[in-house]
Design a protein around this motif. Structure first.
Motif, PDB file in Angstrom:
ATOM      1  N   ARG A  22       7.181  -8.651  -1.811  1.00  0.00           N
ATOM      2  CA  ARG A  22       7.372  -8.567  -2.316  1.00  0.00           C
ATOM      3  C   ARG A  22       6.973 -10.282  -3.178  1.00  0.00           C
ATOM      4  O   ARG A  22       6.785  -9.765  -4.777  1.00  0.00           O
ATOM      5  N   GLU A  23       7.037 -10.813  -2.818  1.00  0.00           N
ATOM      6  CA  GLU A  23       6.244 -11.661  -3.310  1.00  0.00           C
ATOM      7  C   GLU A  23       4.577 -12.295  -3.493  1.00  0.00           C
ATOM      8  O   GLU A  23       4.758 -12.730  -4.143  1.00  0.00           O
ATOM      9  N   ILE A  24       4.095 -10.825  -2.733  1.00  0.00           N
ATOM     10  CA  ILE A  24       3.005 -10.675  -3.569  1.00  0.00           C
ATOM     11  C   ILE A  24       2.971  -9.523  -4.167  1.00  0.00           C
ATOM     12  O   ILE A  24       2.271  -9.877  -5.126  1.00  0.00           O
ATOM     13  N   THR A  25       3.230  -9.010  -4.223  1.00  0.00           N
ATOM     14  CA  THR A  25       3.057  -7.736  -5.032  1.00  0.00           C
ATOM     15  C   THR A  25       3.295  -7.988  -6.494  1.00  0.00           C
ATOM     16  O   THR A  25       3.279  -6.882  -6.822  1.00  0.00           O
ATOM     17  N   GLN A  26       4.768  -8.859  -6.464  1.00  0.00           N
ATOM     18  CA  GLN A  26       5.732  -8.829  -8.298  1.00  0.00           C
ATOM     19  C   GLN A  26       4.215  -9.219  -9.200  1.00  0.00           C
ATOM     20  O   GLN A  26       4.761  -8.933 -10.370  1.00  0.00           O
ATOM     21  N   HIS A  27       3.663  -9.531  -8.449  1.00  0.00           N
ATOM     22  CA  HIS A  27       2.544 -10.642  -9.567  1.00  0.00           C
ATOM     23  C   HIS A  27       1.098  -8.779  -9.919  1.00  0.00           C
ATOM     24  O   HIS A  27       0.454  -9.661 -10.643  1.00  0.00           O
ATOM     25  N   PHE A  28       1.301  -7.881  -9.417  1.00  0.00           N
ATOM     26  CA  PHE A  28       0.144  -6.957  -9.511  1.00  0.00           C
ATOM     27  C   PHE A  28       0.790  -5.644 -11.279  1.00  0.00           C
ATOM     28  O   PHE A  28       2.390  -5.111 -10.527  1.00  0.00           O
ATOM     29  N   ASP A  29       0.200  -5.298 -10.972  1.00  0.00           N
ATOM     30  CA  ASP A  29       0.187  -3.615 -12.360  1.00  0.00           C
ATOM     31  C   ASP A  29      -0.017  -2.667 -11.317  1.00  0.00           C
ATOM     32  O   ASP A  29       1.701  -1.499 -11.921  1.00  0.00           O
ATOM     33  N   SER A  30      -0.353  -2.747  -9.966  1.00  0.00           N
ATOM     34  CA  SER A  30      -0.621  -1.768  -9.324  1.00  0.00           C
ATOM     35  C   SER A  30      -0.584  -2.079  -7.856  1.00  0.00           C
ATOM     36  O   SER A  30      -1.877  -3.456  -8.037  1.00  0.00           O
ATOM     37  N   VAL A  31      -0.416  -1.565  -6.973  1.00  0.00           N
ATOM     38  CA  VAL A  31      -0.674  -1.629  -5.551  1.00  0.00           C
ATOM     39  C   VAL A  31      -0.932  -0.363  -4.853  1.00  0.00           C
ATOM     40  O   VAL A  31      -0.289   0.554  -4.738  1.00  0.00           O
ATOM     41  N   SER A  32      -2.334  -0.068  -3.761  1.00  0.00           N
ATOM     42  CA  SER A  32      -2.443   0.665  -2.749  1.00  0.00           C
ATOM     43  C   SER A  32      -1.549   0.246  -1.905  1.00  0.00           C
ATOM     44  O   SER A  32      -2.404  -0.483  -0.740  1.00  0.00           O
ATOM     45  N   LEU A  33      -1.351   0.278  -0.690  1.00  0.00           N
ATOM     46  CA  LEU A  33      -0.356   0.581   0.002  1.00  0.00           C
ATOM     47  C   LEU A  33      -0.712   1.786   1.515  1.00  0.00           C
ATOM     48  O   LEU A  33      -0.208   2.689   1.012  1.00  0.00           O
ATOM     49  N   CYS A  34      -1.832   1.210   2.708  1.00  0.00           N
ATOM     50  CA  CYS A  34      -2.058   2.104   3.601  1.00  0.00           C
ATOM     51  C   CYS A  34      -0.663   2.403   4.765  1.00  0.00           C
ATOM     52  O   CYS A  34      -0.223   0.924   4.798  1.00  0.00           O
ATOM     53  N   LEU A  35      -0.303   3.276   4.944  1.00  0.00           N
ATOM     54  CA  LEU A  35       0.668   3.585   5.895  1.00  0.00           C
ATOM     55  C   LEU A  35      -0.065   4.164   7.542  1.00  0.00           C
ATOM     56  O   LEU A  35       0.603   3.679   7.981  1.00  0.00           O
ATOM     57  N   SER A  36      -1.209   3.987   7.022  1.00  0.00           N
ATOM     58  CA  SER A  36      -2.345   4.472   8.307  1.00  0.00           C
ATOM     59  C   SER A  36      -2.181   3.807   9.636  1.00  0.00           C
ATOM     60  O   SER A  36      -3.736   3.836  10.176  1.00  0.00           O
ATOM     61  N   LYS A  37      -2.401   2.106   8.884  1.00  0.00           N
ATOM     62  CA  LYS A  37      -3.007   1.168   9.172  1.00  0.00           C
ATOM     63  C   LYS A  37      -2.326   0.157   9.821  1.00  0.00           C
ATOM     64  O   LYS A  37      -1.829   1.836  11.578  1.00  0.00           O
ATOM     65  N   GLY A  38      -2.144  -0.655   9.930  1.00  0.00           N
ATOM     66  CA  GLY A  38      -1.031  -1.631  10.571  1.00  0.00           C
ATOM     67  C   GLY A  38       0.078  -1.099  10.929  1.00  0.00           C
ATOM     68  O   GLY A  38       0.870  -1.461  12.035  1.00  0.00           O
ATOM     69  N   LEU A  39       0.764  -0.218  10.069  1.00  0.00           N
ATOM     70  CA  LEU A  39       2.182   0.248  10.055  1.00  0.00           C
ATOM     71  C   LEU A  39       2.313   1.173  10.652  1.00  0.00           C
ATOM     72  O   LEU A  39       3.220   1.854  11.806  1.00  0.00           O
ATOM     73  N   GLY A  40       0.993   2.099  11.174  1.00  0.00           N
ATOM     74  CA  GLY A  40       0.955   3.220  12.172  1.00  0.00           C
ATOM     75  C   GLY A  40       0.695   4.490  11.924  1.00  0.00           C
ATOM     76  O   GLY A  40       1.207   5.389  13.190  1.00  0.00           O
ATOM     77  N   ALA A  41       1.173   4.736  10.907  1.00  0.00           N
ATOM     78  CA  ALA A  41       1.742   6.300  10.245  1.00  0.00           C
ATOM     79  C   ALA A  41       0.408   6.865  10.147  1.00  0.00           C
ATOM     80  O   ALA A  41      -0.818   6.627  10.364  1.00  0.00           O
TER      81      ALA A  41
END
Length: 343
Positions: A191-210
């Motif tokens: 959240r320290e990063i994302t709180q500054h943005f109006d929208s965020v694209s988060l990938c689940l199938s890269k580092g997170l492993g989905a």
């Protein structure tokens, strides 16, 4: 030399090559499902709500890919004929096949980004208001920056970009495909990063492993508009809870594994450097390594024959990407292979 059939392949082409864990497979088999186009899939709804809460947004929308979440965000934020201000080398331009022009009718305006990090003042100078030029419609950042080597945006740069966007009346989007890696590298809550943005694209199938999927986050009004564009792009997946179930496990368990990915990447980067290959260790901040190697494909092919897969993205540039299915034992073999010491 060819790899022994009893030795597992060390696949460092991307962090998208992971296979579902046993826990993910069980969750997928047991997932409660409904028709997500009608917003009736309970597992998708749970994933969207959990991702939104974690990143600090009102709502989320599950989609098949990061390209779709980025391009839907661009479509919602902009009008045809506008420009998207973005760092040079941005994924939304380099690897999303001209979709911002094809689908949304907008074009990029690049700003310099040494090491993947643009200067907020350069973002401000890129804003266009003249009747003689395409007007600016959006500022988009990437964190981590893939083409720069998985580098992390400093928080002060993000704050500076937010100030520019607010003062210029422009929305600020984050291609956060690997934003969890950025948070791990900075040792801060995401959240320290994302709180500054109006929208965020988060990938689940890269580092997170989905195995599949990305989530677009934003306000409820923004996500409401995004539904239409997801449907236009063919992203209505119906009983998608089967996929979202694996995404939930990735979201809950994946971030804790990222520090180890970063540590292992650093070890291999140093081994490449010791073997005489050109690696800028300053860019090895997360789970990626870019090595400058003449006749890159020859090296990639030779290493592949020994069981180490990597990617020759340019004639003289090789990329290695770590993920949670690369153990310390596999890392040790990779170090031996790039050092010419594999048996």
């Amino acid at each position: 030399m060819t790899v022994s059939s009893d030795q597992p392949i060390i696949d460092l082409r991307s962090d998208t090559v992971t296979t579902p864990t046993p826990e993910m497979r069980r969750a997928m088999a047991e997932a409660l499902v409904g028709d997500d186009v009608y917003a009736e899939d309970p597992t998708v709804n749970e994933l969207q709500a959990e991702a939104a809460q974690l990143l600090g947004f009102e709502a989320g929308l599950f989609m098949p890919s990061g390209t779709m979440t980025n391009q839907v965000a661009i479509a919602v934020h902009t009008q045809r004929g506008e420009e998207v201000i973005c760092a040079e080398g941005s994924h939304i331009y380099e690897w999303e096949l001209g979709m911002m022009a094809t689908f949304s009718g907008v074009v990029p305006r690049f700003v310099p980004a040494p090491g993947g990090v643009p200067d907020p003042e350069q973002l401000r100078r890129a804003v266009r208001r003249s009747i003689h030029q395409s007007p600016s419609g959006l500022i988009s950042l990437e964190n981590t920056h893939n083409k720069a080597g998985g580098t992390v945006l400093p928080l002060e740069v993000i704050r500076g970009a937010r100030e520019v966007a607010s003062s210029e009346g422009l929305p600020l989007h984050l291609d956060g495909a690997r934003v969890m890696n950025a948070a791990a590298a900075l040792n801060v809550p995401v959240r320290e990063i994302t709180q500054h943005f109006d929208s965020v694209s988060l990938c689940l199938s890269k580092g997170l492993g989905a195995p599949v999927g990305s989530v677009l986050l934003g306000s409820r009004a923004f996500i409401g508009r995004a539904h239409r564009y997801r449907k236009m792009m063919g992203g209505g997946m119906r009983q998608a809870g089967i996929l979202a179930a694996a995404g939930l496990i990735a979201l809950r368990e994946g971030p804790a594994k990222l520090q180890d990915d970063h540590r292992r990447a650093r070890v291999l980067a140093e081994a490449l450097l010791n073997a005489g290959h050109d690696v800028d260790l300053n860019t090895v901040q997360t789970n990626m390594i870019y090595a400058t190697i003449p006749d890159a494909q020859t090296h990639v092919d030779r290493w592949a024959a020994q069981g180490l897969r990597s990617s020759a993205l340019e004639p003289d540039r090789v990329r290695f990407v770590f993920h949670h299915q690369i153990t310390d034992e596999l890392l040790e073999r990779a170090v031996a292979i790039v050092g010419g010491q594999a048996s």
